[in-house]
Every structure is written in structure tokens, then in C-alpha cells.
Design an enzyme around this catalytic site. Structure first.
Site, short mmCIF file in Angstrom:
data_model
loop_
_atom_site.label_atom_id
_atom_site.label_comp_id
_atom_site.label_asym_id
_atom_site.label_seq_id
_atom_site.Cartn_x
_atom_site.Cartn_y
_atom_site.Cartn_z
CB THR A 50 -20.77 71.72 33.69
OG1 THR A 50 -20.57 72.48 32.51
CG2 THR A 50 -21.62 72.51 34.67
CE LYS A 97 -16.80 70.07 31.81
NZ LYS A 97 -16.95 69.87 30.35
CD GLU A 135 -5.05 53.60 32.40
OE1 GLU A 135 -5.12 53.72 31.15
OE2 GLU A 135 -4.61 52.60 32.97
CG ASN A 171 -17.38 64.83 32.03
OD1 ASN A 171 -16.75 63.79 32.24
ND2 ASN A 171 -18.37 64.90 31.17
CG ASP A 186 -16.74 66.69 28.71
OD1 ASP A 186 -17.97 66.54 28.55
OD2 ASP A 186 -16.25 67.52 29.51
N GLY A 244 -9.89 78.09 21.99
CA GLY A 244 -9.99 78.10 23.44
C GLY A 244 -9.11 77.05 24.07
NE ARG A 295 -10.40 87.22 23.37
CZ ARG A 295 -11.55 86.60 23.16
NH1 ARG A 295 -11.83 85.51 23.88
NH2 ARG A 295 -12.41 87.02 22.26
CB ILE A 322 -18.59 72.42 22.66
CG1 ILE A 322 -18.00 73.58 23.45
CG2 ILE A 322 -17.52 71.67 21.89
CD1 ILE A 322 -17.12 73.12 24.58
CE1 TYR A 334 -27.59 72.69 26.34
CE2 TYR A 334 -25.25 72.20 26.48
CZ TYR A 334 -26.47 72.38 27.09
OH TYR A 334 -26.58 72.26 28.45
N GLY A 386 -23.21 71.81 20.06
CA GLY A 386 -22.68 70.90 21.04
C GLY A 386 -23.64 69.89 21.61
#
Length: 503
Positions: free
Chosen positions: A295, A299, A311, A320, A335, A361, A385, A454, A456, A477
Site C-alpha cells: 500500500t 506501489k 502485464e 500492490n 487494485d 488525485g 494539484r 476509495i 474506507y 473504498g
């Protein structure tokens, strides 16, 4: 020896409170530690009777402030308190303290003689809060004042490598009793996997009192026994983990350990906090971890440490899931598939025909989300941002991009059929929506949007609350976490999660 004992540390203000905690957790513990330094002053004078109030062996501990405790009076007062607690030994040993904890530099011959005379085992402890400890075998031997003492070392690691060294040194010490643990978040594996350290016991705290221990890494006894199946762990147990930083909240152990129980597997899944993916792999090699969920923030970093990738990882640019195989460590990405399944259930459609998606994001998670949106046939805009980061991700999948701010309201509105929030903003926040906890605080929901965050924890994030108030359908999430975990489970075990086809 058999597996490590589970020792419940009691930090109540009264003996009655501590007795009730012993009764509550008696079925899953082996011994208790009475922390006299946490008791009210008048209660400290009555500790001699405590062993007769419970039916579990008890350690007497009066911990000084500089060793992480609360006792701040003179050493004379502490010595007198120890003497009072050990005096007038009862013919029935069950009514006496079974152990007493003396620090390495606390040497009072009369107390030591009394403990030995009354059959009270001495734990000789050393606490280091400012860095790692090395040379454990030699230190254990030096600490023991007699052959009847059990040396204990607890230290605060600075890196996961400090914990790896602990396992490296202690896994082969099998000719003496000792207690050892690494404290803090980095040290949690030393508590769950204490059987690999050959530690005499591992410390836990009641869930009601975890805050009393100042973040030294105690686990509550129910979590240790029920979630991590502690009593059944052995050298034949296969280990997997989730690694990241700061890893304060993760439901991965809950998902995977439940799957192991359902399939009657001798496995355990643990949290592995680390500031370096390289150190996570080093630890995994040392203790024999077979697979890791990866996590934030590793990643992307992990890809350069692997011996092969599939792939999906190559296409997404993030990994992940890593699995130990004969050739080394191999990387996967679950993911994207977990997100696709969760999103399909949320919107009631496996395709995104004529739907426009706003991806908030451009970090590691957004790569898998963008890949999934592309696979489902959707059109998307990446809002971030740092515009250059958004541009790089957008161009990879043929999407639009824009800065994440008030200047992009009109573009966000254009792509707001489905809004996917992929940042950590809002994690662990249950406060009202604000600039600090809601990445799209400037957007006014119409009530027709689908919003998926995402994150949780909490179950309803600030941005979700704002969207729900406007009449939007919202989803956190956890479904994504669950479904990607199902696929990880298959990679780690070769078995479908509780009969569920995670593919």
C-alpha cells in the site's frame, strides 16, 4: 518450550477495575501484569492482596518514569512498596505474586532473596526508548543476576531493519527463557510473531486501556487471539503481510485471516509498518513471508525491487501485490480488478458507455483507477494539484487533465457523472467538510452524481457526507479493498476466497 504466554498488562486506577478486566479476558490470557504505578496512591498500599483476588498468575511491576512508567517518587519509596507487596508470603503459592519485574539497574539483595525464598520468579528488565539493541544473547547473560531470573529487553526501533535484526539474533536462542519485543508501530510483528523470537511471553493490553500505554505497540488480547490466531501459530504457519507507511489503519488482516479460518489454513496475515519497501522485503526474507499486499507509499517504488511483474503492473505503473516464488519476488496489481468489480456493483453496470468520470488525485491508487476506467470504456479527466503529474497520467490513458482547485469547477462539472476520490484526504476524519478534509470542497453537487471515495475509514468521509446531503449515491473504498483482497488471496494461497471467484 510451548508457544509464548499472553500477558495482560493491567493499568487501571483501582484493584477492582483490574480484577474486572482479568475476569473479562481470562479465557484468552495466561498471565497478568499488575502495573502498580498506574494505581491510585491509596490502592498501591493494598496490592499484596491482589493475587488472591484473581485466578491467573500475576507479575508485580512498579515502573519508573524513565522506564516508561508513572512512578515518580523516590527509589526508597518504590523499594518499600515492593517489600510491602512481597511480604507475608502465603503457604498457597497461588495467593502470592508469581513474578516480580526488577529493572536491570535495580539491585536490592534483600528483595531478590525474598522473591527467591517465596518462589517468585524475577523478570530482569531493560527498556531502551531511543534506538535499537544488538547482541541480545550476550546482554541476556549479563542481565541475569542468578540462573532463576528471566531477562527482558524492550526497545523502540528506528527502522524496520532494527526489528529484522531482532528476529535474526533471537530466532536461534533456544537454551534459555527470555522476554523480548520491539515497541511502537514498527515493532508490532515482534508481538504477533513472538513465537519466532522464542520469547517467554508477549504483552497485550485491554482494549479499554490501550491509551494508557503511550503508543508502545500493545495489541488487545481479542485481536491477538481472534484476528491473528496467536495460540495456533507455529514454525509450520505460513505468513503473509500488508506493508506501507504509516499503516495506521488497514482492514487487510481482517479480510485475509477470515479467509484462512474459513478454509482451515495454517496461515496468518500481519501488518508490516515500514518507511522503506527494501526493508519490508528484507524483513520478509528473514521471517519467511510468502506474499505481501503493498500500500501507500510503495506501489511505485516496489517495482524496482522485483524480479518480475505481470502485464497489468507494467500497464498501470503500480504494484500492490508481491509473491515469493522460486525466481524471486513477482509483482501483480489487484487494485484495478477490485475497483472495477466494486464500481460495477455501485453503478449497476459493467460498462461506462456515454459516462464521464472525474478522477480526483494522481497518486498510486489513481493509476489503477484510470486503467480500470479505460478498460470499462469510460472517458475521464484527472484532477490533481500538481498539474504535471495529472498530465503524465492522463496522457498515458488518453484522458483529459486539469488542476485540482476552484478554477476547474466547470471542467469538474463536465466530468461529474461519476466522481472517484483517490487521495488520502479525508482519511480518519469525521469532521464537517472543509478545505483540509475534502479535496473538492469547492464543488456543488447537483444530486445526480455517483461519488466513490476509495478511503474506507471513516465509513462516511467528509466529501461523501457532502454528496449524500445533496442526494447523490455514495460508496466508500471498502468494496474495492475487499475485492482486490480476494484476488490477492488467490495469488497467495492458490484458493478462491471462501469459494468466491476473485477473477
Amino acid at each position: 518450550m510451548a508457544g509464548p504466554l499472553i500477558c495482560l498488562t493491567l493499568t487501571g486506577k483501582t484493584l477492582k477495575e483490574d480484577v474486572e478486566l482479568v475476569k473479562k479476558y481470562a479465557y484468552c490470557i495466561d498471565v497478568v501484569e499488575l502495573r502498580v504505578d498506574h494505581l491510585n496512591e491509596d490502592e498501591q498500599l493494598e496490592v499484596r492482596k491482589f493475587p488472591s483476588m484473581i485466578n491467573v498468575p500475576c507479575i508485580l511491576t512498579i515502573r519508573r518514569v524513565n522506564d516508561g512508567g508513572l512512578f515518580n517518587s523516590s527509589e526508597y519509596s518504590r523499594t518499600a512498596l515492593f517489600a510491602r507487596a512481597l511480604a507475608f508470603a502465603d503457604p498457597n503459592p497461588d495467593k502470592n505474586f508469581a513474578y516480580v519485574d526488577f529493572e536491570d539497574d535495580f539491585c536490592i539483595p534483600s528483595l531478590q532473596d525474598a522473591a527467591l525464598a517465596f518462589g517468585v520468579k524475577i523478570i530482569r528488565s531493560y527498556h531502551c526508548f531511543d534506538g535499537p539493541v544488538q547482541g541480545f544473547r550476550e546482554r541476556f547473560i549479563q542481565m541475569k543476576k542468578s540462573n532463576y531470573e528471566i531477562p527482558k529487553i524492550a526497545f523502540m526501533p528506528k527502522t524496520l531493519s532494527d526489528v529484522t535484526n531482532l528476529f535474526r539474533e533471537c530466532e536461534c536462542i533456544r537454551d534459555m527463557d527470555f522476554i523480548v519485543c520491539a515497541m511502537g508501530d514498527l515493532g508490532v510483528p515482534s508481538r504477533i510473531l513472538s513465537y519466532k523470537l522464542n520469547s517467554y511471553l508477549t504483552y497485550v493490553s485491554p482494549k479499554e486501556c490501550l491509551g494508557n500505554m503511550g503508543g508502545i505497540g500493545h495489541i488487545d488480547p481479542l485481536t491477538l487471539t481472534d484476528l491473528y490466531n496467536f495460540k495456533n501459530l507455529s514454525d509450520t504457519t505460513k505468513i503473509c503481510a500488508v506493508t506501507g507507511f504509516p499503516l495506521k489503519v488497514t482492514s487487510s488482516p481482517l479480510i485475509h485471516n477470515a479467509g484462512y479460518r474459513a478454509n482451515n489454513m495454517n496461515r496468518v496475515f500481519i501488518p508490516l509498518c515500514s518507511t522503506s519497501m527494501a526493508e519490508s522485503i528484507e524483513f520478509a526474507q528473514q521471517v519467511g513471508i510468502e506474499g505481501m499486499a503493498v500500500t501507500v507509499p510503495f506501489k511505485a517504488d516496489v517495482m524496482g525491487l522485483l524480479d518480475g511483474i505481470d502485464e497489468e503492473v507494467a500497464e498501470i505503473g503500480a504494484c500492490n501485490t508481491v509473491v515469493k516464488c522460486e525466481e524471486g519476488w513477482y509483482g501483480h496489481n489487484t487494485d484495478a480488478s477490485g475497483f472495477m468489480r466494486a464500481l460495477s456493483e455501485f453503478i449497476g453496470d459493467k460498462k461506462l458507455r456515454h459516462r464521464k468520470v472525474a478522477i480526483i488525485g494522481a497518486g498510486g491508487a489513481s493509476h489503477a483507477v484510470a486503467y480500470a476506467i479505460k478498460e470499462m470504456g469510460g472517458k475521464a479527466c484527472i484532477f490533481n494539484r500538481t498539474v504535471s503529474t495529472a498530465k503524465a497520467l492522463a496522457e498515458k490513458f488518453g484522458f483529459d487533465y486539469a488542476p485540482l482547485g476552484e478554477e476547474s469547477v466547470s471542467k469538474l462539472d463536465k466530468y461529474a457523472d461519476i466522481i472517484i476520490q483517490t487521495t488520502k484526504v479525508g482519511m480518519n476524519s469525521e469532521e464537517k467538510s472543509s478545505k483540509e478534509n475534502n479535496p473538492i470542497w469547492f464543488y456543488h453537487f447537483k444530486g445526480t452524481e455517483y461519488l466513490m471515495d476509495i478511503v474506507y475509514d471513516p465509513e462516511i468521509t467528509p466529501v461523501m457526507a457532502m454528496a449524500k446531503l445533496a442526494g447523490c449515491k455514495v460508496c466508500n473504498g471498502f468494496p474495492m479493498l475487499k475485492y482486490q483482497g480476494y484476488r490477492q488471496f488467490k495469488y497467495f494461497t492458490g484458493v478462491d476466497y471462501e469459494g468466491t471467484d476473485s477473477e
